[in-house]
Design an enzyme around this catalytic site. Structure first.
Site, PDB file in Angstrom:
ATOM      1  CG  ASP A   1      -8.021   3.604   6.402  1.00 22.15           C
ATOM      2  OD1 ASP A   1      -8.329   3.317   7.397  1.00 22.15           O
ATOM      3  OD2 ASP A   1      -6.843   3.416   5.927  1.00 22.15           O
TER       4      ASP A   1
ATOM      5  CG  ASN B   1       2.601  -1.592   1.281  1.00 22.75           C
ATOM      6  OD1 ASN B   1       2.174  -0.594   1.872  1.00 22.75           O
ATOM      7  ND2 ASN B   1       2.075  -2.081   0.676  1.00 22.75           N
TER       8      ASN B   1
ATOM      9  CG  HIS C   1      -0.298   1.221   2.895  1.00 22.18           C
ATOM     10  ND1 HIS C   1      -0.483  -0.177   3.079  1.00 22.18           N
ATOM     11  CD2 HIS C   1      -0.836   1.684   4.080  1.00 22.18           C
ATOM     12  CE1 HIS C   1      -0.698  -0.241   4.333  1.00 22.18           C
ATOM     13  NE2 HIS C   1      -0.996   0.680   4.768  1.00 22.18           N
TER      14      HIS C   1
ATOM     15  CD  GLU D   1      -1.995  -1.966  -0.111  1.00 20.66           C
ATOM     16  OE1 GLU D   1      -1.068  -1.327   0.115  1.00 20.66           O
ATOM     17  OE2 GLU D   1      -2.816  -2.542   0.731  1.00 20.66           O
TER      18      GLU D   1
END
Length: 243
Positions: free
Chosen positions: A67, A136, A138, A143
């Site tokens: 990424d 979170n 991810h 996400e």
């Protein structure tokens, strides 16, 4: 999914590096995608040492970038590719033809996604995908709420990701979007390793591994992978009892 807890970060890192080396030794032309970030740095240092001492030969492998922050590239300190180049690709002395990373400064990011999708699909999927997990839940820059069926794509960053992402930069930096492998590639990979380290990830990890499989917690997809490995140190696993 299988689960292995290590007593500390050092043992986690060494074991992971030796496992990656074993995969490459078994399939010298393997297609691998290895994450950037803090968690795998120890693994990469060990893997570089294994290569330097002749215990693994990476000269026939192909490496894919996981990424990148949109608008940033390898020359920008703080970018995803900057760190993985620094910690792994450059020390391994990889040739340019062995590396496929997103050009997150490209004018046509859709074409960039198609380029990486095409590479992975033409090889029948990744032989190994090594990922971490965000606060979170991810995976890469997928996400919460991202469909599990997406391939490479550009997505809006969650506020928590933007906040945590600042630690990679010397000064406050505007981060809005990420370009990333999608979870379709995780599902299709022959082997996936999720590395998690540190007590701060413990609560999210518990939800990901013990709760329902949900796009709201992307890391929960590991529960569905027949060759998914979840490797963590004792601190990250402090809230887990059994799997």
């Amino acid at each position: 999914m299988t689960f292995h807890q290590f007593p500390d970060y050092a043992s986690l890192s060494q074991y992971t590096a030796e496992h990656i080396a074993a995969i490459i030794n078994q399939k010298p032309d393997a297609l691998l995608c290895l994450a950037s970030g803090d968690t795998p740095i120890g693994t990469y240092h060990h893997l570089v040492e294994l290569a330097k001492t002749g215990r693994v030969d990476v000269s026939q492998c192909t490496f894919v970038g996981l990424d990148e922050w949109v608008g940033f590239g390898p020359e920008d300190a703080g970018s995803c590719s900057y760190y993985v180049l620094r910690d792994l690709f450059t020390p391994l002395q990889l040739r340019p033809d062995q590396l496929y990373v997103f050009d997150a400064k490209a004018t046509d990011l859709t074409a960039e996604c198609a380029r990486i999708d095409s590479l992975i699909d033409s090889r029948g999927g990744l032989d190994l995908l090594l990922v971490g997990m965000g606060m979170n839940g991810h995976i890469a820059l997928n996400e919460p709420g991202t469909p599990f069926t997406l391939g490479c794509h550009v997505g809006e960053l969650a506020e928590s990701t933007i906040t945590v992402g600042q630690k990679y930069f010397e000064q406050e930096t505007v981060l809005e979007q990420g370009i990333t492998l999608g979870l379709r590639h995780l599902t299709a990979a022959r082997e996936v390793i999720l590395l998690v380290s540190g007590e701060k990830k413990a609560a999210t990890l518990q939800k990901a591994l013990k709760g329902p499989v949900s796009e709201e917690i992307p890391a929960s997809i590991l529960q569905t992978h027949p060759n998914g490995q979840v490797w963590l140190d004792a601190a990250a696993g402090s809230l887990l009892t059994s799997l």
